[in-house]
Design a protein around this motif. Structure first.
Motif: not given
Length: 285
Positions: A222-234
């Protein structure tokens, strides 16, 4: 008779709302900074591939996911082993630098370049003997001064190949560095999400401009889904869930970083940012 007037009541300051708004503004600033840095060089990926040294690319066939197929015959296997030895010898030039070091009072970071084999299920990273002659242990979460936060963080071990026996065979070859970190601890609280993970992750990964593989321990879907936009930018690659890796899986990397660098709460010190790595300079806009 004098009337007794009730003194006016003052509403308590709604610091909670102010904090949430400030955090949202910070996240927008981080995303804007990421976009500005990464999208300024749209053609850098092709240039970076052209500049890769033959010793780092030989013996590997690059796939779409940034992984390399295993050798199919003895000749290919021999060239792959030779390539790994050359990379290990290049990394051995600076053996005076310890594998793990304290980057701040809140974080330790371990780093190695060369023949590296990662076994996520056992939280173990095997290194070529030319890189280290001892065992290192670390918990990759930016709160090492806080025992309650570190209690549920799994420990990772970095050690040289077994003596007297061949190292485990690679099941997957990666052509980009691995960045290992945990999202255990106090994540789930918005302040700790950014202070302990998001901002340190940006500090540690921006230098690769997307060409880095995240290996996440103590994962919370759930944490990964919450911040997936930022993670995909990095990172341009799918996240590897270390806890759910097959027990026989051995992932080989040319470089590994375990732990995230911490500068200050909700902040970045520009003077301490690592330089962009030329060999992995690329970004998809």
């Amino acid at each position: 008779m004098k009337s007794h007037r009730t003194p006016p009541r003052f509403e308590p300051r709604r610091t909670g709302n102010a904090f949430i708004i400030a955090t949202m503004l910070l996240s927008l600033c981080i995303l804007s900074l990421i976009k500005a840095r990464y999208c300024s060089v749209p053609n850098a990926k092709s240039q970076a591939l052209a500049e890769l040294e033959p010793t780092e690319a030989s013996g590997m066939v690059t796939l779409k996911a940034g992984e390399a197929a295993l050798p199919e015959d003895e000749e290919d296997e021999g060239s792959s082993i030779t390539s790994q030895k050359i990379v290990a010898e290049k990394a051995a030039i600076d053996l005076s630098k310890p594998i793990c070091s304290e980057t701040s009072k809140r974080s330790n970071v371990c780093e190695a370049v060369g023949d590296i084999r990662l076994q996520g299920s056992s939280h173990t990273i095997l290194l070529h003997p030319s890189l280290t002659d001892r065992e290192w242990k670390t918990k990759p979460y930016c709160r090492k001064h806080d025992p309650p936060a570190m209690r549920n963080i799994k420990e990772w071990t970095m050690k040289p190949f077994p003596i007297g026996e061949p190292p485990p065979r690679c099941t997957v070859n990666h052509t980009v560095p691995a960045l290992v970190f945990s999202i255990g601890g106090f994540t789930g609280n918005l302040f700790h999400d950014f202070t302990d993970v998001i901002v340190p992750l940006f500090i540690s990964s921006y230098q690769f401009r997307g060409e880095v593989q995240f290996v996440v321990a103590d994962i919370k879907p759930w944490w990964v889904s919450k911040f997936i936009v930022i993670l995909k930018q990095l990172s341009d690659y799918d996240i590897i869930d270390a806890n759910n890796e097959d027990r026989e899986a051995v992932r080989c990397f040319p470089r590994v970083i375990v732990g995230l660098s911490f500068h200050k709460e909700l902040g970045v010190d520009r003077q301490r940012l690592p330089p962009v790595t030329p060999s992995w300079t690329s970004r998809r806009c």
